[in-house]
Design a protein around this motif. Structure first.
Motif, PDB file in Angstrom:
ATOM      1  N   ALA A  52     -35.780  -0.430 -50.459  1.00  0.00           N
ATOM      2  CA  ALA A  52     -34.755  -1.087 -49.489  1.00  0.00           C
ATOM      3  C   ALA A  52     -33.478  -0.502 -49.172  1.00  0.00           C
ATOM      4  N   ARG A  53     -32.831   0.067 -50.320  1.00  0.00           N
ATOM      5  CA  ARG A  53     -31.671   0.666 -50.077  1.00  0.00           C
ATOM      6  C   ARG A  53     -31.558   2.065 -49.320  1.00  0.00           C
ATOM      7  N   ARG A  54     -32.512   2.932 -50.108  1.00  0.00           N
ATOM      8  CA  ARG A  54     -32.426   4.341 -49.677  1.00  0.00           C
ATOM      9  C   ARG A  54     -33.278   4.675 -48.445  1.00  0.00           C
ATOM     10  N   SER A  55     -33.988   3.916 -48.061  1.00  0.00           N
ATOM     11  CA  SER A  55     -34.776   3.990 -46.773  1.00  0.00           C
ATOM     12  C   SER A  55     -34.014   3.539 -45.601  1.00  0.00           C
ATOM     13  N   ALA A  56     -33.176   2.735 -45.884  1.00  0.00           N
ATOM     14  CA  ALA A  56     -32.503   2.058 -44.755  1.00  0.00           C
ATOM     15  C   ALA A  56     -31.782   3.012 -43.763  1.00  0.00           C
ATOM     16  N   SER A  57     -31.941   3.129 -42.601  1.00  0.00           N
ATOM     17  CA  SER A  57     -31.493   4.079 -41.564  1.00  0.00           C
ATOM     18  C   SER A  57     -30.103   3.530 -40.978  1.00  0.00           C
ATOM     19  N   ALA A  58     -30.018   2.177 -41.187  1.00  0.00           N
ATOM     20  CA  ALA A  58     -28.456   1.431 -40.776  1.00  0.00           C
ATOM     21  C   ALA A  58     -28.672   0.167 -41.068  1.00  0.00           C
ATOM     22  N   ARG A  59     -27.482  -0.558 -41.253  1.00  0.00           N
ATOM     23  CA  ARG A  59     -27.101  -1.931 -41.512  1.00  0.00           C
ATOM     24  C   ARG A  59     -26.147  -2.468 -40.457  1.00  0.00           C
ATOM     25  N   GLU A  60     -26.522  -3.814 -40.210  1.00  0.00           N
ATOM     26  CA  GLU A  60     -25.335  -4.517 -39.325  1.00  0.00           C
ATOM     27  C   GLU A  60     -24.784  -5.647 -39.941  1.00  0.00           C
ATOM     28  N   TYR A  61     -23.623  -5.496 -39.925  1.00  0.00           N
ATOM     29  CA  TYR A  61     -22.612  -6.905 -40.270  1.00  0.00           C
ATOM     30  C   TYR A  61     -21.893  -7.508 -39.343  1.00  0.00           C
ATOM     31  N   ALA A  62     -21.806  -8.680 -39.454  1.00  0.00           N
ATOM     32  CA  ALA A  62     -21.135  -9.352 -38.397  1.00  0.00           C
ATOM     33  C   ALA A  62     -19.858 -10.207 -39.028  1.00  0.00           C
ATOM     34  N   TYR A  63     -18.625 -10.392 -38.408  1.00  0.00           N
ATOM     35  CA  TYR A  63     -17.514 -11.214 -39.044  1.00  0.00           C
ATOM     36  C   TYR A  63     -17.346 -12.186 -37.981  1.00  0.00           C
ATOM     37  N   TYR A  64     -17.397 -13.715 -38.471  1.00  0.00           N
ATOM     38  CA  TYR A  64     -17.013 -14.695 -37.402  1.00  0.00           C
ATOM     39  C   TYR A  64     -15.705 -15.230 -37.641  1.00  0.00           C
ATOM     40  N   VAL A  65     -14.848 -15.413 -36.469  1.00  0.00           N
ATOM     41  CA  VAL A  65     -13.616 -16.129 -36.442  1.00  0.00           C
ATOM     42  C   VAL A  65     -13.834 -17.383 -35.566  1.00  0.00           C
ATOM     43  N   PHE A  66     -13.088 -18.477 -36.190  1.00  0.00           N
ATOM     44  CA  PHE A  66     -13.260 -19.777 -35.398  1.00  0.00           C
ATOM     45  C   PHE A  66     -11.931 -19.811 -34.793  1.00  0.00           C
ATOM     46  N   ARG A  67     -11.856 -20.080 -33.556  1.00  0.00           N
ATOM     47  CA  ARG A  67     -10.750 -20.398 -32.697  1.00  0.00           C
ATOM     48  C   ARG A  67     -10.309 -21.496 -32.542  1.00  0.00           C
TER      49      ARG A  67
END
Length: 243
Positions: free
Chosen positions: A101-116
């Motif tokens: 799961a870790r070594r075979s990954a080609s990319a990861r996607e993260y998102a950060y949410y800000v409430f206005r």
């Protein structure tokens, strides 16, 4: 021995991160306890992303070698019956022997949410960072665009001795929906605290305290003492892992 790949979601609020720690509630520890009831494990659990305390996941991927007690089709439901409600396994499939799961990954996607919103929301407090002040989304978007490509992100990371902080960002965008901002970044990998420190620095740009040029100067300095504040973990999600 078969190799199984799980895709899961979790609310990280009540956990001290992914990685198992003696005497502390962790996602890995909770998952391993539940797995023991419905499978025989012949390896550790390998995770694509070792999320920190309070960080959430919509698309965490793990794998393990072992034997399932129920059928493959029934396994997610059987496993979820032994998990707490804030961890849910969405899929289980048999993977190739060499898959990790870790070594075979080609990319990861993260998102950060800000409430206005003008006032804090009791319904969003666990999953967003509340910032009611004025922000220039255009300036934040311009600054965010400068991180695309290969860079040394030491200025936006906690130092880990002996580890490189060079990462390649494939996509970076600022999304707006009603009273919420979302910083989404897809990269080959992430340095420890990179998203939270980078997003804190983007807010400095949005508030007018930093120019886009100064943001780039900080990035290129590799000096994390110049970073904006690290935002709280509650707004951060591991959205997806790519293979």
């Amino acid at each position: 021995m078969p190799n199984y790949k799980l895709t899961l979601q979790y609310d990280g609020t009540g956990y001290k991160g992914w990685q198992k720690q003696p005497g502390l509630p962790t996602v890995q520890g909770t998952l391993e306890e539940a797995l023991a009831a419905v499978a025989t494990l012949d390896s550790p659990i390998y995770a694509a992303g070792r999320t920190d305390a309070g960080v959430h996941a919509r698309g965490q991927v793990v794998n393990f070698f072992g034997t399932l007690k129920p059928s493959l089709e029934r396994f997610p439901a059987a496993l979820n019956a032994f998990l707490t409600p804030d961890i849910v396994v969405r899929e289980c499939e048999e993977a190739e022997e060499g898959f990790n799961a870790r070594r075979s990954a080609s990319a990861r996607e993260y998102a950060y949410y800000v409430f206005r919103g003008g006032y804090p929301s009791p319904f969003r407090r666990r999953y967003t960072y509340h910032f009611p002040g004025d922000l220039s989304a255009d300036a934040m978007g311009d600054a965010l665009g400068t991180v695309v490509g290969a860079h040394d992100f030491a200025a936006f990371a906690r130092r880990e001795e002996g580890k490189s902080s060079v990462r390649e960002v494939y996509e970076a965008e600022l999304l707006q929906h009603d009273d919420e901002l979302c910083v989404r970044i897809k990269a080959n990998a992430f340095v420890w605290m990179m998203m939270r420190m980078l997003c804190g620095s983007l807010l400095e740009v949005g508030r007018g305290r930093w120019s886009v040029e100064y943001f780039v100067e900080v990035l290129e300095s590799r000096d994390n003492s110049r970073s904006g504040p690290a935002l709280p973990p509650r707004g951060l999600f591991l959205e997806k892992v790519y293979y």
